[in-house]
Design a protein around this motif. Structure first.
Motif: not given
Length: 213
Positions: A52-74
């Motif tokens: 997508p153009d934008i991802v709206l992501v929560d911070v605290n999530m199981p399996v892969m949290n928001g910080i890890e997810t953001t790092e992966l996307i970037v």
């Protein structure tokens, strides 16, 4: 033409509510929702049409949290804008998300029109920061956050409760916040006040008349 948005949040009802809200905006449409960063990564890998153009992501999530997810996307999908949408308002958590590459940080109690404005500005300017987040960034760079000792209301409440015999878990319950949020307040205050433990925090609070025994 509408910009595409993906919502990543492990709370299904909340995720659906955010999806419904975004779909009312003239220039945005939700492609799909995910429960965690791993699920999002799998969708991205499956097809370019899922990016997508934008991802709206929560911070605290199981399996892969928001910080890890953001790092992966970037790292792998640099064209995607990441906006954190969370209940976590601890300075430390916000800074971690921004350092991971999030282009904005909003709390989940944000008004509908503010969210729409934030999404528009992210597409126009590449980022969106509230006044509080902007001040936090300035303080983190200038060092004023460590020397000025300006506290949020919740930080002061936490500090006072930390001076009692309550455990951190009990403090979280009393403040109606998650233990992770309380950990964020604790870590942020330890850094801000240059103390190493709860005893140092109590001594500071007593010495500066934040807490009176």
């Amino acid at each position: 033409m509408k910009y595409s948005v993906v919502v990543v949040d492990d709370h299904t009802l909340l995720s659906q509510a955010i999806e419904g809200m975004v779909n009312t905006f003239d220039k945005f449409k939700v492609l799909y929702t995910c429960k965690n960063g791993k699920e999002l990564a799998d969708k991205f890998s499956a097809s370019p049409k899922n990016i997508p153009d934008i991802v709206l992501v929560d911070v605290n999530m199981p399996v892969m949290n928001g910080i890890e997810t953001t790092e992966l996307i970037v790292e792998k999908y640099s064209s995607v804008h990441v906006m954190a949408l969370s209940v976590e308002d601890a300075d430390g958590t916000i800074l971690k998300m921004l350092k991971a590459g999030a282009a904005g940080y909003l709390l989940k109690d944000t008004k509908k029109q503010v969210l729409e404005t934030a999404l528009l500005e992210m597409m126009d300017n590449g980022f969106y920061h509230t006044k509080d987040v902007t001040n936090l960034l300035i303080d983190s760079v200038s060092g004023r956050g460590n020397n000025g000792h300006k506290f949020k209301d919740n930080e002061l409440t936490f500090m006072k409760l930390a001076c009692t015999e309550l455990t951190y878990k009990e403090i979280a319950d009393k403040m109606f916040l998650s233990p992770k949020t309380i950990d964020g307040y604790r870590d942020c205050l330890f850094t801000k006040l240059n103390v190493r433990n709860r005893v140092g925090l109590v001594m500071y609070a007593v010495r500066n008349k934040i807490y009176t025994p």
